[in-house]
Design a protein around this motif. Sequence first.
Motif, PDB file in Angstrom:
ATOM      1  N   GLU A   1     -15.395  -0.581  -5.794  1.00 58.18           N
ATOM      2  CA  GLU A   1     -13.941  -0.885  -5.035  1.00 58.18           C
ATOM      3  C   GLU A   1     -13.722  -2.561  -4.666  1.00 58.18           C
ATOM      4  OE1 GLU A   1     -11.317   1.387  -2.278  1.00 58.18           O
ATOM      5  OE2 GLU A   1     -13.210   0.882  -1.522  1.00 58.18           O
TER       6      GLU A   1
ATOM      7  N   PHE B   1     -12.199  -4.200  -2.155  1.00 63.03           N
ATOM      8  CA  PHE B   1     -11.985  -4.082  -0.991  1.00 63.03           C
ATOM      9  C   PHE B   1     -11.527  -5.330  -0.031  1.00 63.03           C
ATOM     10  CE2 PHE B   1     -12.007  -2.624   3.617  1.00 63.03           C
ATOM     11  CZ  PHE B   1     -11.395  -1.657   3.569  1.00 63.03           C
TER      12      PHE B   1
ATOM     13  N   SER C   1      -6.606  -6.403  -3.927  1.00 62.48           N
ATOM     14  CA  SER C   1      -7.160  -5.232  -3.542  1.00 62.48           C
ATOM     15  C   SER C   1      -7.120  -3.929  -4.174  1.00 62.48           C
ATOM     16  CB  SER C   1      -7.109  -5.043  -1.917  1.00 62.48           C
ATOM     17  OG  SER C   1      -6.641  -6.239  -1.585  1.00 62.48           O
ATOM     18  N   ASP C   2      -7.961  -3.192  -4.267  1.00 59.83           N
ATOM     19  CA  ASP C   2      -7.870  -1.634  -4.474  1.00 59.83           C
ATOM     20  C   ASP C   2      -7.412  -0.913  -3.336  1.00 59.83           C
ATOM     21  OD1 ASP C   2      -8.539  -1.761  -7.264  1.00 59.83           O
ATOM     22  OD2 ASP C   2     -10.665  -1.667  -6.500  1.00 59.83           O
ATOM     23  N   ARG C   3      -7.965  -1.384  -2.193  1.00 54.91           N
ATOM     24  CA  ARG C   3      -7.762  -0.653  -0.624  1.00 54.91           C
ATOM     25  C   ARG C   3      -7.795  -2.053   0.100  1.00 54.91           C
ATOM     26  NH1 ARG C   3     -10.390   3.670   2.144  1.00 54.91           N
ATOM     27  NH2 ARG C   3     -12.406   2.768   0.986  1.00 54.91           N
TER      28      ARG C   3
ATOM     29  N   ALA D   1      -7.838  -3.599   4.427  1.00 53.69           N
ATOM     30  CA  ALA D   1      -7.864  -2.850   5.882  1.00 53.69           C
ATOM     31  C   ALA D   1      -7.423  -4.078   6.743  1.00 53.69           C
ATOM     32  CB  ALA D   1      -9.314  -2.799   6.405  1.00 53.69           C
TER      33      ALA D   1
ATOM     34  N   GLN E   1      -4.988  -0.480  10.036  1.00 56.27           N
ATOM     35  CA  GLN E   1      -4.717   0.290   8.991  1.00 56.27           C
ATOM     36  C   GLN E   1      -5.493   0.069   7.777  1.00 56.27           C
ATOM     37  OE1 GLN E   1      -0.523   0.107   7.717  1.00 56.27           O
ATOM     38  NE2 GLN E   1      -0.677   1.951   6.474  1.00 56.27           N
ATOM     39  N   CYS E   2      -5.751   1.262   7.282  1.00 55.66           N
ATOM     40  CA  CYS E   2      -6.883   0.953   5.811  1.00 55.66           C
ATOM     41  C   CYS E   2      -6.241   1.964   4.963  1.00 55.66           C
ATOM     42  CB  CYS E   2      -8.042   1.370   6.136  1.00 55.66           C
ATOM     43  SG  CYS E   2      -9.343   1.381   5.031  1.00 55.66           S
ATOM     44  N   ALA E   3      -5.720   1.185   3.792  1.00 51.88           N
ATOM     45  CA  ALA E   3      -4.975   1.965   2.811  1.00 51.88           C
ATOM     46  C   ALA E   3      -4.878   1.251   1.270  1.00 51.88           C
ATOM     47  CB  ALA E   3      -3.714   2.567   3.426  1.00 51.88           C
ATOM     48  N   ALA E   4      -4.196   1.785   0.489  1.00 52.40           N
ATOM     49  CA  ALA E   4      -3.877   0.960  -0.895  1.00 52.40           C
ATOM     50  C   ALA E   4      -2.854   0.083  -0.419  1.00 52.40           C
ATOM     51  CB  ALA E   4      -3.588   1.885  -1.937  1.00 52.40           C
TER      52      ALA E   4
ATOM     53  N   GLU F   1       0.767   1.427  -0.135  1.00 51.68           N
ATOM     54  CA  GLU F   1       0.868   2.389   0.938  1.00 51.68           C
ATOM     55  C   GLU F   1       1.039   1.282   2.445  1.00 51.68           C
ATOM     56  OE1 GLU F   1      -2.023   5.174   1.672  1.00 51.68           O
ATOM     57  OE2 GLU F   1      -1.294   5.693   3.673  1.00 51.68           O
ATOM     58  N   VAL F   2       0.198   0.238   2.459  1.00 45.19           N
ATOM     59  CA  VAL F   2       0.211  -0.549   3.591  1.00 45.19           C
ATOM     60  C   VAL F   2       1.658  -1.354   3.801  1.00 45.19           C
ATOM     61  CG1 VAL F   2      -0.685  -2.712   4.762  1.00 45.19           C
ATOM     62  CG2 VAL F   2      -2.322  -1.083   3.572  1.00 45.19           C
TER      63      VAL F   2
END
Lengths: 355, 282, 271
Positions: A30, A32, A201-203, A205, A214-217, A220-221
């Motif tokens: 990933e 991240f 990023s893929d995801r 934080a 928050q920790c997400a794609a 989504e963030v």
Amino acid sequence: MAEITFKGVRKHFGDVPVVRGLDLVIRDGEFFTFVGPSGCGKSTILNLIAGLEEATEGGIYFDGEPIAPLSPKDRDVAMVFQSYALYPHMTVYENIAFPLRMKKMKRDAVDEEVRRAADMLGLVSLLDRKPGELSGGQRQRVALGRAIVRKPRVFLMDEPLSNLDARLRVEMRAELKKLHLRLGITTVYVTHDQAEALGLSDRLAVLHRGVIRQCAAPSEVYAEPADTFVAGFIGSPPINLLPGTIREGGEPAVLCNGMTLCPPVKLPPPGGRVTVGIRPEDITVSSPMGEGGAEITVTLLEEAGHFTWVDFRWNGADMKGTAARDANLKADGKGRMSFSPESVHLFDADSGRRI
Amino acid sequence: MTGGEKGNRFVLPAMALLSLVTFYPVVYVVYLSLQRRLVIFDIAEFVGVDNYLFLIQDARFWNALKNTAYFTVLSVSLELLLGLGIALLLNRSFRFRGLARAVVLVPWAIPTVVSAKMWEWMYNPDYGILNYLLGAKINWLGDPFTAIHAAVLMDVWKTVPFAVILLTAGLQIIPQEIMRAARIDGASPCQAFRRITLPLLAPVILVVLIFRTLDAFRVFDSIYVLTGGGPANTTETLSIYAYRVLFQTLQFGYGSALSVVVFLCTGSMSLLYIKMLTRGGR
Amino acid sequence: MTRRVPFYLLLALALAYSAGPFLWQAITSLKPEAELASLPPLLPLRPTVSHYVTVFTRYPFFRIISNSAVVAASTTALSLAVGSLCAFGLSKLRVFRKRLILALVLSVSMFPPIATVSPLFIVIRALGLRDTLFALIVIYTTFSLPLSIWALTNFFDSVPDEIFRAARIDGCGPFQSFYRIMLPLSAPALFSTAILVFIFSWNEFLFALTFTSTAASRTIPVAIALFPGLHEIPWGDIAAASVTVTAPLVMLVIAFQRRIVEGLTSGAVKG
């Protein structure tokens, strides 16, 4: 390559907590990103993974194996630093070869690996130069070369693009992404630049004072920020935040600055206080001749090429929105402002959490 | 710091040497000063503070202290003034500035003993170049009044470069823009110097003052070689007196007591200075 | 142009003041014995190198110069080795009671040497190390350590920590970081410090005077201070000897003026 697991990781410097309880899994392969303002603990997390700092509490695992007993060199990680941290007395070749030499790899094998990395990064013609003779972008590539040449399980990148000028930064961002797609190595990236975080990023934080908010794609963030901090931090220019209350009586709705909003979410009980967030890019300002929306006073216009940023004042609140290039607005003139109810973010006024 | 790696091993050799060759002797010298000790005859007996009681009544000690203080004050103030003057000269831009700086640095590199011999020759009452240039017949090193000042003159020559180097460096970190701004604001060169250069230079001046006072107060080799402490002990400093008691009369107890006094004097001065530095700086 | 005349006059005066005594010594060294006792003329009428010949033939001057060279060179090497290790620890590693150590090191630079000379004499005599260069080397190394440690710590502090983090990740232990990264990087600072330590040990007098008793073990300053003269002081020979031992230093200063200034000012001005 590795999956990185954090279990209850805390880090204090003296009495000062820097990382307060981190539980997280970064998946194998990933990209991240930890993003947050300075002092949020993001670089410390990187140093904990690298072994440059020891956690006060909790543990970090690579593929389920605890890494605490391992020294930095045995963790099989590579790190790219903000200042590049090249060895100034060595040539580009020697810089890239250094980690392999430290592993006592054979001269021929080292040569092959260095040339392969240099080729991948377009450094072949610079191999005999010293870092001092290189431009910022070239140094950045050398730092990347030194990292990829050892084929680590994990890449750690500590604000690697911050020292580059704006244009190069965008260029290198694309290059980092390509590199990650090509090598597929788990990458932990740290930045204070939300655009970088979203783009790479893929995801990601979002960190604030040592806590993950928050920790997400990225999508989504951006679309569903978990709280007012994340909403304010992600997105540029920052989101407009206004106080509001839940209407008492009638259909559930939010009263905000004299406007009644009916966002498509389940609202708190009547009388509750909320914070209303609307992103500038979701607000359209149009000429006063138009219809619908609220009347506002334009305070400042800022051309952004294919559209215009508009600073305006709406019932005493200073806000930002966008306008089409041909909107026919004037500073200190009137205008009309509108946005769709779906674009409204609602947060609890006390906790700041998303509703 | 680069992280959690321990570096005690790296510091150990230096600390071992410092402890053995400086800290241990300082403790030992205090112990010696409480003894009547004649090294050659292996006489060593504990006499308590007798040496210090003797010291208080020792006119030669007070004379040495007076000489040392006089020498220090005069020498350091002259060095500072002269050093500042030369530093201001060297701060202008001109051709061969690097060479001029190197020439000014020459006395600093010359061994103190050699410089004392050089000056002794120049002070020679019959064939010395100083009397020749002045057209005088001064017995520089034979007359009590001139001897101490001859020593000061030599010391100033030898140590001015140090002051010049530090003060030039201090002048160079004063941004040119500030000086230009002052000129535009209507300050004359003199006012600019007094109101801008001097205050900005104050920390460096303090550093020069500290290093040079401590150095001047423990002066030994230059005067020892130039006059040997004479005539009639008028140039005898504390270090010279202590040295003579130690190695000419071989009284290690009393000589050590004198050494301890030098140590206490410079020690209290350093403490005072360190306080000034930490309060004045940042 | 005319406005600069006073400036150049003052400058000339300052330069004459600085270089004059040494030049006069050089002139004296070339005067035959008979001319030493007459002024004018200032310059030698019949310049001679006889004083230089005397210095090397009648006195053990080769031995004395080699003593000083051995002492100064060994001291410089040792002081840099021990000092740079310590400075690296203080600057880049975790060291127990770091501030206290720095304060102690600084305090040693303020020690009056006279306060240690009597105990050291007793110890050196007891160990049978009188008249050995070894004793001088150990003492000079120690007394030059504060200089080495402070100058190098200041320089090491200016090298970014990130480089050493990178080195750790690349597989360097602390000692490898020290000699593979820090030492090659600090060549200029090491050189400046080396010059200062060398000059200090070349010139030191008090310890050298105290711990040597035979003519063969003397260093240059002691030999010059105790220059033997039968009836009259041999000013011509002293001048020749002075010029011989000082000329290398003067050349060192002229060649490396910038480095010396850097060494002396590091810490004192910025810090």
